[in-house]
Design a protein around this motif. Structure first.
Motif, PDB file in Angstrom:
ATOM      1  N   ALA A  17       0.831  -1.200   0.000  1.00  0.00           N
ATOM      2  CA  ALA A  17       0.000   0.000   0.000  1.00  0.00           C
ATOM      3  C   ALA A  17       0.869   1.255   0.000  1.00  0.00           C
ATOM      4  N   PHE A  18       0.437   2.240  -0.789  1.00  0.00           N
ATOM      5  CA  PHE A  18       1.146   3.502  -0.888  1.00  0.00           C
ATOM      6  C   PHE A  18       0.153   4.656  -0.849  1.00  0.00           C
ATOM      7  N   SER A  19       0.606   5.766  -0.312  1.00  0.00           N
ATOM      8  CA  SER A  19      -0.116   7.019  -0.400  1.00  0.00           C
ATOM      9  C   SER A  19       0.701   7.900  -1.345  1.00  0.00           C
ATOM     10  N   LEU A  72      -0.775  -2.185  -4.695  1.00  0.00           N
ATOM     11  CA  LEU A  72      -0.094  -2.709  -5.873  1.00  0.00           C
ATOM     12  C   LEU A  72       0.469  -4.087  -5.592  1.00  0.00           C
ATOM     13  N   GLU A  73       0.601  -4.863  -6.636  1.00  0.00           N
ATOM     14  CA  GLU A  73       1.247  -6.164  -6.531  1.00  0.00           C
ATOM     15  C   GLU A  73       2.710  -5.938  -6.131  1.00  0.00           C
ATOM     16  N   ALA A  78       5.746   1.701  -6.700  1.00  0.00           N
ATOM     17  CA  ALA A  78       4.875   2.878  -6.739  1.00  0.00           C
ATOM     18  C   ALA A  78       5.491   4.007  -7.548  1.00  0.00           C
ATOM     19  N   ASN A  79       6.805   4.011  -7.701  1.00  0.00           N
ATOM     20  CA  ASN A  79       7.436   5.040  -8.521  1.00  0.00           C
ATOM     21  C   ASN A  79       7.061   4.877  -9.997  1.00  0.00           C
ATOM     22  N   ALA A 100       8.133  16.690  -8.004  1.00  0.00           N
ATOM     23  CA  ALA A 100       7.005  17.318  -7.317  1.00  0.00           C
ATOM     24  C   ALA A 100       5.985  16.297  -6.817  1.00  0.00           C
ATOM     25  N   GLN A 101       6.141  15.040  -7.194  1.00  0.00           N
ATOM     26  CA  GLN A 101       5.208  13.992  -6.785  1.00  0.00           C
ATOM     27  C   GLN A 101       5.742  13.350  -5.500  1.00  0.00           C
ATOM     28  N   CYS A 102       4.851  12.931  -4.638  1.00  0.00           N
ATOM     29  CA  CYS A 102       5.259  12.376  -3.339  1.00  0.00           C
ATOM     30  C   CYS A 102       4.711  10.955  -3.177  1.00  0.00           C
TER      31      CYS A 102
END
Length: 184
Positions: A17-19, A72-73, A78-79, A100-102
């Protein structure tokens, strides 16, 4: 909720899991709204099992951005999501800056807390002590669930008496095939 995460018999969780916070160069609401379905299409096309909670919001500065909770698998970083986001435009000058993306990895046990946090953040009438702008649409118009996060998000919304919006991934575009010229 643990079953939605793909829990194995031994209790381990397969999905990660990612935020993720995503921005655009313009910071406009229209651009965020237009890009989110395209990102959803790419994720649906490139992963077999995933779940996303897509929310768009406006900062105190007036710039719009997206918050994405994503499952995600294990083999999908996530990048990659950030790369897919930044490459949605064919015109390089319009692409959002990758820096600029976190991306923040969530501990498996924190996903339920994070779903609740997104809801509370988006329902709050003030942020950082400032009133939420009247131009911000209602929560049901700003948050969509997709894939394995649909049922957990529905449960969170039901506890707060909200309507759930389910995102539909557009079918991936068919690859064009070179056709053979017909001969008489």
């Amino acid at each position: 909720m643990r079953r939605e995460l793909g829990e194995r018999a031994d209790g381990s969780v397969r999905a990660r899991a990612f935020s993720v916070t995503l921005t655009t160069r313009s910071g406009s609401e229209a651009e965020i709204r237009a890009r989110l379905p395209l990102l959803l299409r790419d994720v649906a096309h490139r992963t077999r099992r995933a779940g996303m909670l897509l929310a768009f919001d406006v900062a105190a500065t007036g710039r719009w951005h997206a918050h994405v909770l994503v499952l995600l698998e294990p083999h999908v970083d996530a990048n990659k999501l950030v790369r897919w986001w930044t490459r949605l435009d064919n015109v390089k000058a319009k692409r959002p800056a990758r820096a600029a993306q976190c991306v923040r990895r969530l501990n498996d046990g924190r996903l339920a807390d994070e779903l609740e946090r997104v809801l509370v953040h988006n329902l709050a009438r003030t942020r950082a002590g400032k009133p939420v702008p009247a131009a911000v649409p209602a929560l049901e118009q700003r948050v969509q669930a997709w894939g394995t996060l649909t049922r957990p998000w529905a449960a969170v919304c039901a506890r707060h008496g909200l309507v759930v919006t389910v995102a539909r991934a557009a079918p991936p575009r068919a690859a064009s095939r070179a056709s053979k010229a017909s001969t008489p």
